[in-house]
Design a protein around this motif. Structure first.
Motif, PDB file in Angstrom:
ATOM      1  N   SER A  95       6.311   9.951  -2.429  1.00  8.29           N
ATOM      2  CA  SER A  95       6.077  11.351  -2.853  1.00  8.29           C
ATOM      3  C   SER A  95       6.294  12.495  -2.288  1.00  8.29           C
ATOM      4  O   SER A  95       6.495  13.251  -3.462  1.00  8.29           O
ATOM      5  CB  SER A  95       4.725  10.849  -1.610  1.00  8.29           C
ATOM      6  OG  SER A  95       4.186  12.492  -1.186  1.00  8.29           O
ATOM      7  N   GLU A 119      -5.210   7.377  -0.037  1.00  4.13           N
ATOM      8  CA  GLU A 119      -4.947   7.807  -1.589  1.00  4.13           C
ATOM      9  C   GLU A 119      -3.938   6.997  -1.842  1.00  4.13           C
ATOM     10  O   GLU A 119      -3.460   6.055  -3.081  1.00  4.13           O
ATOM     11  CB  GLU A 119      -5.350   9.058  -1.561  1.00  4.13           C
ATOM     12  CG  GLU A 119      -6.535   9.528  -0.686  1.00  4.13           C
ATOM     13  CD  GLU A 119      -7.145  10.925  -1.315  1.00  4.13           C
ATOM     14  OE1 GLU A 119      -5.891  11.908  -2.014  1.00  4.13           O
ATOM     15  OE2 GLU A 119      -8.389  11.513  -1.344  1.00  4.13           O
ATOM     16  N   GLU A 120      -2.648   7.227  -1.385  1.00  2.00           N
ATOM     17  CA  GLU A 120      -1.417   7.228  -2.570  1.00  2.00           C
ATOM     18  C   GLU A 120      -0.999   5.185  -2.625  1.00  2.00           C
ATOM     19  O   GLU A 120      -0.776   4.950  -2.724  1.00  2.00           O
ATOM     20  CB  GLU A 120      -0.180   7.603  -2.046  1.00  2.00           C
ATOM     21  CG  GLU A 120      -0.146   9.602  -2.097  1.00  2.00           C
ATOM     22  CD  GLU A 120       0.963  10.531  -2.048  1.00  2.00           C
ATOM     23  OE1 GLU A 120       2.069   9.869  -2.452  1.00  2.00           O
ATOM     24  OE2 GLU A 120       1.292  11.425  -2.215  1.00  2.00           O
ATOM     25  N   GLU A 122      -3.593   2.823  -1.771  1.00  2.00           N
ATOM     26  CA  GLU A 122      -4.840   2.493  -2.816  1.00  2.00           C
ATOM     27  C   GLU A 122      -3.647   2.455  -3.880  1.00  2.00           C
ATOM     28  O   GLU A 122      -3.558   1.266  -4.552  1.00  2.00           O
ATOM     29  CB  GLU A 122      -6.294   3.174  -2.646  1.00  2.00           C
ATOM     30  CG  GLU A 122      -6.332   3.508  -1.232  1.00  2.00           C
ATOM     31  CD  GLU A 122      -7.217   2.149  -0.494  1.00  2.00           C
ATOM     32  OE1 GLU A 122      -7.721   1.037  -1.847  1.00  2.00           O
ATOM     33  OE2 GLU A 122      -7.377   2.343   0.436  1.00  2.00           O
ATOM     34  N   LEU A 123      -2.929   3.738  -4.352  1.00  2.00           N
ATOM     35  CA  LEU A 123      -2.252   3.292  -5.512  1.00  2.00           C
ATOM     36  C   LEU A 123      -1.207   2.306  -5.394  1.00  2.00           C
ATOM     37  O   LEU A 123      -0.799   1.656  -6.731  1.00  2.00           O
ATOM     38  CB  LEU A 123      -2.211   4.619  -6.298  1.00  2.00           C
ATOM     39  CG  LEU A 123      -3.513   5.458  -6.834  1.00  2.00           C
ATOM     40  CD1 LEU A 123      -2.380   6.712  -6.610  1.00  2.00           C
ATOM     41  CD2 LEU A 123      -3.974   5.259  -7.684  1.00  2.00           C
ATOM     42  N   PHE A 124      -0.021   2.427  -4.377  1.00  2.00           N
ATOM     43  CA  PHE A 124       0.748   1.505  -4.126  1.00  2.00           C
ATOM     44  C   PHE A 124       0.609   0.367  -4.136  1.00  2.00           C
ATOM     45  O   PHE A 124       1.489  -0.811  -5.193  1.00  2.00           O
ATOM     46  CB  PHE A 124       1.444   2.183  -3.306  1.00  2.00           C
ATOM     47  CG  PHE A 124       3.164   1.502  -3.175  1.00  2.00           C
ATOM     48  CD1 PHE A 124       4.073   1.815  -4.138  1.00  2.00           C
ATOM     49  CD2 PHE A 124       3.042   0.749  -1.735  1.00  2.00           C
ATOM     50  CE1 PHE A 124       5.808   1.349  -3.491  1.00  2.00           C
ATOM     51  CE2 PHE A 124       4.165   0.306  -2.122  1.00  2.00           C
ATOM     52  CZ  PHE A 124       5.478   0.634  -3.369  1.00  2.00           C
ATOM     53  N   GLU A 127      -2.525  -5.238  -6.129  1.00  2.00           N
ATOM     54  CA  GLU A 127      -4.445  -5.983  -6.288  1.00  2.00           C
ATOM     55  C   GLU A 127      -4.236  -6.658  -5.201  1.00  2.00           C
ATOM     56  O   GLU A 127      -5.031  -6.900  -4.696  1.00  2.00           O
ATOM     57  CB  GLU A 127      -4.554  -6.436  -7.156  1.00  2.00           C
ATOM     58  CG  GLU A 127      -5.348  -5.188  -8.764  1.00  2.00           C
ATOM     59  CD  GLU A 127      -6.638  -4.328  -8.068  1.00  2.00           C
ATOM     60  OE1 GLU A 127      -7.446  -4.772  -7.385  1.00  2.00           O
ATOM     61  OE2 GLU A 127      -6.312  -3.066  -8.211  1.00  2.00           O
ATOM     62  N   ARG A 131      -5.891  -5.140   1.893  1.00  2.00           N
ATOM     63  CA  ARG A 131      -5.524  -4.326   1.963  1.00  2.00           C
ATOM     64  C   ARG A 131      -6.778  -3.581   3.236  1.00  2.00           C
ATOM     65  O   ARG A 131      -6.169  -2.634   3.503  1.00  2.00           O
ATOM     66  CB  ARG A 131      -6.560  -3.499   0.556  1.00  2.00           C
ATOM     67  CG  ARG A 131      -5.673  -3.109  -0.279  1.00  2.00           C
ATOM     68  CD  ARG A 131      -6.316  -3.313  -1.746  1.00  2.00           C
ATOM     69  NE  ARG A 131      -5.395  -2.894  -3.450  1.00  2.00           N
ATOM     70  CZ  ARG A 131      -5.418  -1.557  -4.153  1.00  2.00           C
ATOM     71  NH1 ARG A 131      -5.595  -1.324  -3.201  1.00  2.00           N
ATOM     72  NH2 ARG A 131      -4.661  -1.588  -4.269  1.00  2.00           N
TER      73      ARG A 131
END
Length: 192
Positions: A95, A119-120, A122-124, A127, A131
């Motif tokens: 970031s 949020e970051e 979640e993107l990083f 799958e 999580r």
């Protein structure tokens, strides 16, 4: 005159503070670090330490000298960081890198909230990564990053906490380490 008064140097307090933690520009010993850099370096090098001053970024810290095999004298304690906290640190480092790479950015400090960190992440996170458990414990990992000195709490309102990412993270987590960690995380996820 006491022994303390006879032996104390104008930069002694700065050395003591550096041995405990990084020093920021706002510190009352910052000017001593800047003005006595050579003297401080000469003194601490005798115990296997190097003074790192990032004047433009506003902080200074000490780093251990390493021999060719990566060994040190062990004066600065190395902390074991858990896998989950490492993920948070990598996301914070990434970031900050994105923030610094933005040529239209006028601010010099990167601020981030716990929601933005979530949020970051979640993107990083890949799958297949677990999580649910990670996000449930996220505040604990964010607090660990703050305890390590990489985040400084700026404000808190209800469940939202705003932090400043400390620039020392760029010294501790280089771009090579960042890429290596991403690769290892992907390999780990694929093996599960």
């Amino acid at each position: 005159m006491s022994s303390l008064e006879k032996n104390i140097k104008p930069y002694s307090k700065a050395i003591v503070r550096l041995l405990k933690s990084p020093i920021e520009r706002s510190s009352n010993v910052w000017e001593d670090v800047i003005n006595y850099q050579n003297e401080i370096q000469e003194y601490i090098s005798q115990i296997g330490l190097e003074l790192i001053v990032k004047k433009d970024e506003g902080f200074a810290f000490v780093k251990q000298f390493e021999d060719s095999e990566g060994n040190t004298l062990g004066i600065v304690q190395r902390r074991q960081i858990g896998f989950e906290t490492s993920i948070v640190l990598v996301v914070l480092r990434q970031s900050l890198e994105e923030f610094d790479s933005n040529p239209t950015q006028l601010a010099t400090e990167k601020f981030i909230t716990n929601t933005e960190i979530r949020e970051e992440l979640e993107l990083f996170l890949p799958e297949k990564f677990n999580r649910k458990n990670f996000i449930k414990e996220l505040d604990k990992y964010i607090n660990a990053a703050a305890d390590l000195g990489y985040l400084k709490e700026i404000s808190k309102k209800d469940t939202e906490t705003k932090y400043r990412i400390h620039r020392i993270i760029k010294e501790k987590i280089t771009l090579d380490i960042l890429q290596d960690f991403k690769t290892r995380l992907q390999e780990y996820v694929e093996s599960v």
